[in-house]
Design a protein around this motif. Structure first.
Motif, short mmCIF file in Angstrom:
data_model
loop_
_atom_site.label_atom_id
_atom_site.label_comp_id
_atom_site.label_asym_id
_atom_site.label_seq_id
_atom_site.Cartn_x
_atom_site.Cartn_y
_atom_site.Cartn_z
N MET A 1 0.84 -1.18 0.00
CA MET A 1 0.00 0.00 0.00
C MET A 1 0.89 1.24 0.00
O MET A 1 1.93 1.28 0.63
N ASN A 2 0.44 2.27 -0.65
CA ASN A 2 1.15 3.52 -0.80
C ASN A 2 1.12 4.31 0.51
O ASN A 2 0.05 4.57 1.07
N TYR A 3 2.27 4.72 1.01
CA TYR A 3 2.35 5.45 2.28
C TYR A 3 1.70 6.82 2.21
O TYR A 3 1.18 7.32 3.21
N ILE A 4 1.70 7.45 1.03
CA ILE A 4 1.02 8.74 0.87
C ILE A 4 -0.48 8.56 1.06
O ILE A 4 -1.14 9.34 1.75
N THR A 5 -1.02 7.50 0.47
CA THR A 5 -2.45 7.23 0.61
C THR A 5 -2.80 6.94 2.07
O THR A 5 -3.79 7.45 2.59
N ILE A 6 -1.98 6.18 2.75
CA ILE A 6 -2.22 5.88 4.18
C ILE A 6 -2.19 7.17 4.99
O ILE A 6 -3.04 7.39 5.86
N ALA A 7 -1.23 8.03 4.71
CA ALA A 7 -1.14 9.30 5.44
C ALA A 7 -2.39 10.14 5.20
O ALA A 7 -2.95 10.72 6.15
N LEU A 8 -2.84 10.19 3.95
CA LEU A 8 -4.06 10.95 3.65
C LEU A 8 -5.28 10.35 4.33
O LEU A 8 -6.15 11.08 4.81
N GLN A 9 -5.35 9.02 4.37
CA GLN A 9 -6.46 8.36 5.06
C GLN A 9 -6.49 8.79 6.53
O GLN A 9 -7.56 9.09 7.06
N CYS A 10 -5.33 8.81 7.15
CA CYS A 10 -5.25 9.21 8.56
C CYS A 10 -5.61 10.68 8.74
O CYS A 10 -6.37 11.03 9.66
N ILE A 11 -5.10 11.54 7.88
CA ILE A 11 -5.39 12.97 7.98
C ILE A 11 -6.88 13.22 7.84
O ILE A 11 -7.49 13.93 8.66
N VAL A 12 -7.49 12.66 6.80
CA VAL A 12 -8.93 12.87 6.57
C VAL A 12 -9.74 12.27 7.72
O VAL A 12 -10.61 12.93 8.29
N PHE A 108 -13.32 21.46 0.82
CA PHE A 108 -12.74 21.28 -0.51
C PHE A 108 -11.44 20.47 -0.44
O PHE A 108 -11.23 19.54 -1.23
N LEU A 109 -10.57 20.81 0.51
CA LEU A 109 -9.30 20.08 0.65
C LEU A 109 -9.54 18.61 0.99
O LEU A 109 -8.90 17.71 0.42
N PHE A 110 -10.48 18.34 1.91
CA PHE A 110 -10.77 16.95 2.27
C PHE A 110 -11.47 16.23 1.12
O PHE A 110 -11.29 15.02 0.96
N LEU A 111 -12.23 16.95 0.31
CA LEU A 111 -12.84 16.35 -0.89
C LEU A 111 -11.74 15.89 -1.85
O LEU A 111 -11.75 14.76 -2.33
N VAL A 112 -10.78 16.76 -2.10
CA VAL A 112 -9.67 16.42 -3.00
C VAL A 112 -8.88 15.23 -2.45
O VAL A 112 -8.56 14.28 -3.18
N MET A 113 -8.60 15.24 -1.15
CA MET A 113 -7.86 14.13 -0.54
C MET A 113 -8.66 12.83 -0.63
O MET A 113 -8.10 11.77 -0.93
N SER A 114 -9.95 12.91 -0.39
CA SER A 114 -10.81 11.71 -0.46
C SER A 114 -10.82 11.14 -1.88
O SER A 114 -10.77 9.92 -2.06
N LEU A 115 -10.89 12.02 -2.86
CA LEU A 115 -10.88 11.54 -4.25
C LEU A 115 -9.53 10.90 -4.60
O LEU A 115 -9.48 9.89 -5.30
N TYR A 116 -8.45 11.47 -4.07
CA TYR A 116 -7.13 10.87 -4.31
C TYR A 116 -7.04 9.49 -3.64
O TYR A 116 -6.49 8.56 -4.20
N ILE A 117 -7.60 9.39 -2.43
CA ILE A 117 -7.60 8.10 -1.73
C ILE A 117 -8.36 7.06 -2.55
O ILE A 117 -7.91 5.92 -2.70
N ALA A 118 -9.49 7.46 -3.10
CA ALA A 118 -10.31 6.52 -3.88
C ALA A 118 -9.67 6.19 -5.22
O ALA A 118 -9.75 5.04 -5.68
N PHE A 119 -9.02 7.19 -5.83
CA PHE A 119 -8.45 7.00 -7.17
C PHE A 119 -7.01 7.52 -7.20
O PHE A 119 -6.74 8.55 -7.80
N PRO A 120 -6.08 6.82 -6.54
CA PRO A 120 -4.69 7.30 -6.50
C PRO A 120 -4.09 7.37 -7.91
O PRO A 120 -4.42 6.57 -8.77
N LEU A 121 -3.20 8.31 -8.09
CA LEU A 121 -2.56 8.48 -9.41
C LEU A 121 -1.51 7.43 -9.67
O LEU A 121 -0.90 6.86 -8.87
#
Length: 121
Positions: A1-12, A108-121
């Protein structure tokens, strides 16, 4: 699992839990209109009090889902997309009452982070 995604999951997740469980009765600069609490905020938006409880329960469950998704990845996308939908609603409510755009910034910021979590680049 991507550590950036995990960090964003925790932040959100921890941010949502903080807003709905710790800060719910405290005034912040991000509340809609001149509301001091979450319930007042929903009233400012013209929404019934029961909807505050429904949205709150959903946000808390979805935030916990984001944390659980660290170990159960199948929860990641539905939790992130559910939060994204609710955050879109938050932004819409701020726009509805003509709040300054600054008040929509966290949603808006949490929306962007949530979308990245769902659809990582």
């Amino acid at each position: 699992m991507n550590y950036i995604t995990i960090a964003l999951q925790c932040i959100v997740a921890f941010s949502i839990l903080n807003v709905w469980l710790v800060q719910k009765n405290k005034s912040t600069q991000w509340r809609g209109g001149n509301a001091k609490t979450i319930i007042e905020e929903f009233k400012v938006y013209g929404l019934p009090v029961w909807m505050c409880y429904v949205v709150g329960i959903l946000k808390v469950l979805l935030a916990v889902g984001l944390l659980a998704a660290i170990w159960y990845p199948e929860l990641k996308e539905p939790s992130a997309l559910g939060l994204a939908l609710l955050l879109l609603g938050s932004i819409a409510m701020h726009l509805k009452i003509k709040d300054p755009l600054k008040k929509s910034l966290p949603a808006f910021l949490f929306l962007v982070m949530s979308l990245y979590i769902a659809f990582p680049l």
